[in-house]
Scaffold this motif. Structure first.
Motif, PDB file in Angstrom:
ATOM      1  N   LEU A  84     -21.886   7.251  11.636  1.00 26.17           N
ATOM      2  CA  LEU A  84     -20.725   8.114  11.660  1.00 26.17           C
ATOM      3  C   LEU A  84     -19.703   7.604  12.485  1.00 26.17           C
ATOM      4  N   THR A  85     -19.823   6.119  12.904  1.00 28.61           N
ATOM      5  CA  THR A  85     -19.042   5.545  13.940  1.00 28.61           C
ATOM      6  C   THR A  85     -17.738   5.572  13.527  1.00 28.61           C
ATOM      7  N   VAL A  86     -17.375   5.162  12.184  1.00 23.73           N
ATOM      8  CA  VAL A  86     -16.073   5.087  11.845  1.00 23.73           C
ATOM      9  C   VAL A  86     -15.210   6.494  11.921  1.00 23.73           C
ATOM     10  N   ARG A  87     -15.885   7.637  11.614  1.00 28.79           N
ATOM     11  CA  ARG A  87     -15.678   8.737  11.700  1.00 28.79           C
ATOM     12  C   ARG A  87     -15.385   9.237  13.085  1.00 28.79           C
ATOM     13  N   ILE A  88     -16.361   8.691  13.981  1.00 27.96           N
ATOM     14  CA  ILE A  88     -16.214   9.012  15.367  1.00 27.96           C
ATOM     15  C   ILE A  88     -15.200   8.314  15.953  1.00 27.96           C
ATOM     16  N   ASN A  89     -14.896   7.390  15.732  1.00 28.14           N
ATOM     17  CA  ASN A  89     -13.713   6.388  16.340  1.00 28.14           C
ATOM     18  C   ASN A  89     -12.461   7.273  15.993  1.00 28.14           C
ATOM     19  N   HIS A  90     -12.452   7.641  14.724  1.00 20.85           N
ATOM     20  CA  HIS A  90     -11.093   8.391  14.124  1.00 20.85           C
ATOM     21  C   HIS A  90     -11.003   9.558  15.003  1.00 20.85           C
ATOM     22  N   LEU A  91     -12.080  10.312  15.413  1.00 20.24           N
ATOM     23  CA  LEU A  91     -11.927  11.370  16.498  1.00 20.24           C
ATOM     24  C   LEU A  91     -11.590  10.994  17.812  1.00 20.24           C
ATOM     25  N   ARG A  92     -12.109   9.550  18.292  1.00 18.38           N
ATOM     26  CA  ARG A  92     -11.947   9.092  19.328  1.00 18.38           C
ATOM     27  C   ARG A  92     -10.399   8.768  19.589  1.00 18.38           C
ATOM     28  N   SER A  93      -9.925   7.858  18.570  1.00 17.45           N
ATOM     29  CA  SER A  93      -8.684   7.527  18.450  1.00 17.45           C
ATOM     30  C   SER A  93      -7.630   8.606  18.658  1.00 17.45           C
ATOM     31  N   MET A  94      -7.891   9.819  18.494  1.00 15.40           N
ATOM     32  CA  MET A  94      -7.048  11.203  18.785  1.00 15.40           C
ATOM     33  C   MET A  94      -7.262  11.312  20.309  1.00 15.40           C
ATOM     34  N   ILE A 141     -20.149  16.644  13.547  1.00 19.33           N
ATOM     35  CA  ILE A 141     -20.183  15.253  14.140  1.00 19.33           C
ATOM     36  C   ILE A 141     -20.426  15.117  15.471  1.00 19.33           C
ATOM     37  N   TYR A 142     -19.622  16.252  16.480  1.00 17.74           N
ATOM     38  CA  TYR A 142     -19.760  16.112  17.748  1.00 17.74           C
ATOM     39  C   TYR A 142     -21.459  16.892  18.143  1.00 17.74           C
ATOM     40  N   GLU A 143     -21.659  17.734  17.272  1.00 18.07           N
ATOM     41  CA  GLU A 143     -23.120  18.363  17.399  1.00 18.07           C
ATOM     42  C   GLU A 143     -24.094  17.328  17.263  1.00 18.07           C
ATOM     43  N   VAL A 144     -24.159  16.539  16.269  1.00 11.38           N
ATOM     44  CA  VAL A 144     -25.115  15.477  16.261  1.00 11.38           C
ATOM     45  C   VAL A 144     -24.961  14.568  17.345  1.00 11.38           C
ATOM     46  N   ARG A 145     -23.655  14.002  17.677  1.00 14.70           N
ATOM     47  CA  ARG A 145     -23.523  13.139  18.895  1.00 14.70           C
ATOM     48  C   ARG A 145     -24.153  13.636  20.164  1.00 14.70           C
ATOM     49  N   GLY A 146     -23.789  14.944  20.537  1.00 19.38           N
ATOM     50  CA  GLY A 146     -24.311  15.787  21.680  1.00 19.38           C
ATOM     51  C   GLY A 146     -25.926  15.653  21.639  1.00 19.38           C
ATOM     52  N   ALA A 147     -26.578  15.694  20.573  1.00 17.72           N
ATOM     53  CA  ALA A 147     -28.091  15.784  20.719  1.00 17.72           C
ATOM     54  C   ALA A 147     -28.553  14.488  20.890  1.00 17.72           C
ATOM     55  N   LEU A 148     -28.096  13.584  19.996  1.00 21.63           N
ATOM     56  CA  LEU A 148     -28.777  12.212  20.211  1.00 21.63           C
ATOM     57  C   LEU A 148     -28.322  11.662  21.370  1.00 21.63           C
ATOM     58  N   GLU A 149     -27.004  11.510  21.921  1.00 21.93           N
ATOM     59  CA  GLU A 149     -26.816  10.985  22.970  1.00 21.93           C
ATOM     60  C   GLU A 149     -27.498  11.540  24.215  1.00 21.93           C
ATOM     61  N   ALA A 150     -27.448  12.715  24.316  1.00 16.47           N
ATOM     62  CA  ALA A 150     -28.205  13.251  25.481  1.00 16.47           C
ATOM     63  C   ALA A 150     -29.668  12.847  25.481  1.00 16.47           C
ATOM     64  N   MET A 151     -30.314  12.696  24.174  1.00 16.23           N
ATOM     65  CA  MET A 151     -31.655  12.314  24.394  1.00 16.23           C
ATOM     66  C   MET A 151     -31.836  10.933  24.648  1.00 16.23           C
ATOM     67  N   ALA A 152     -31.024   9.954  24.446  1.00 11.01           N
ATOM     68  CA  ALA A 152     -30.865   8.590  24.605  1.00 11.01           C
ATOM     69  C   ALA A 152     -30.576   8.521  26.115  1.00 11.01           C
ATOM     70  N   ALA A 153     -29.612   9.108  26.753  1.00 16.02           N
ATOM     71  CA  ALA A 153     -29.410   8.933  28.216  1.00 16.02           C
ATOM     72  C   ALA A 153     -30.493   9.682  29.029  1.00 16.02           C
TER      73      ALA A 153
END
Length: 230
Positions: A165-175, A92-104
């Motif tokens: 992936l938002t719900v699972r991402i937020n589950h990780l963020r909640s930690m 999940i972090y790998e997907v986030r990293g690739a997509l969020e960096a592109m968007a930024a």
């Protein structure tokens, strides 16, 4: 679980949304807020009392949360809060990293003057949530930050993928948002993303967005390692 555990606030009100939608939102929030821990059993009878809804609605809610990855059903135990899997989290972090960096990067290269103010408003909400110890606000404002990041540059397909992936991402963020000094480091890293976008420096925006996700991933992996040893 008894109501005196702090779960009494889960009971749904009855305004415009359906009971199912309200129950779903309240139980999801209880899991993300840590009122139910990974591995905890979710007993239908107790949930009916805590949420104030029928067993039929509770079963529908549990099935929906299972589809989101927050609930799993184990033979002999029934529904439980899904254990967090470090391998899945890493992906999940790998997907986030690739997509969020592109968007930024795309935001930095855009000439839309509304991007920076919208990101700053979301970041203000994150900081306000940390100040008030309101983790729900931190999660909601963080999701808004990334919604702006993607939608302002018309990357709706990428946002849809992240949203799935938002719900699972937020589950990780909640930690991770509860870890020491994250209330300082997280917003500072997001402010660095905004600064790069304001400067229209696409390469720097890409780099700091990547570093922000990598930092969150490192924290999460340490949490998983600590849980494994305990």
């Amino acid at each position: 679980m008894d109501d005196d555990t702090g779960l009494s606030g889960m009971k749904v009100e009855r305004p415009n949304k359906t009971l199912r939608e309200l129950a779903l939102g309240n139980l999801r929030k209880a899991i993300l807020d840590g009122l139910f821990k990974p591995g905890d059993r979710l007993v239908e009878r107790e949930l009916c009392e805590q949420l104030g809804v029928s067993r039929t609605i509770v079963r529908e809610v549990l099935r929906h949360l299972e589809s989101e990855g927050l609930v799993s059903v184990q033979l002999g135990k029934g529904p439980i809060v899904a254990p967090l899997d470090s391998d899945v989290a890493q992906q999940i972090y790998e997907v986030r990293g690739a997509l969020e960096a592109m968007a930024a990067r795309l935001c930095a290269e855009s000439d839309d003057p509304t991007i920076v103010p919208a990101l700053e408003a979301a970041l203000a909400g994150i900081r306000e949530g940390y100040t008030g110890n309101d983790h729900g606000q931190v999660l909601a404002s963080t999701s808004e930050f990334y919604r702006v990041l993607f939608t302002k540059v018309n990357r709706h397909v990428a946002w849809d993928i992240v949203n799935m992936l938002t719900v699972r991402i937020n589950h990780l963020r909640s930690m991770t948002i509860r870890t020491d000094n994250r209330e300082v480091e997280g917003p500072a890293q997001m402010a660095a993303i905004i600064d790069a976008i304001r400067a229209r420096d696409g390469l720097r925006a890409y780099r700091v967005a990547t570093e922000h996700v990598a930092s969150a991933a490192e924290i999460a992996m340490q949490i998983f390692a600590d849980l494994k040893q305990s």
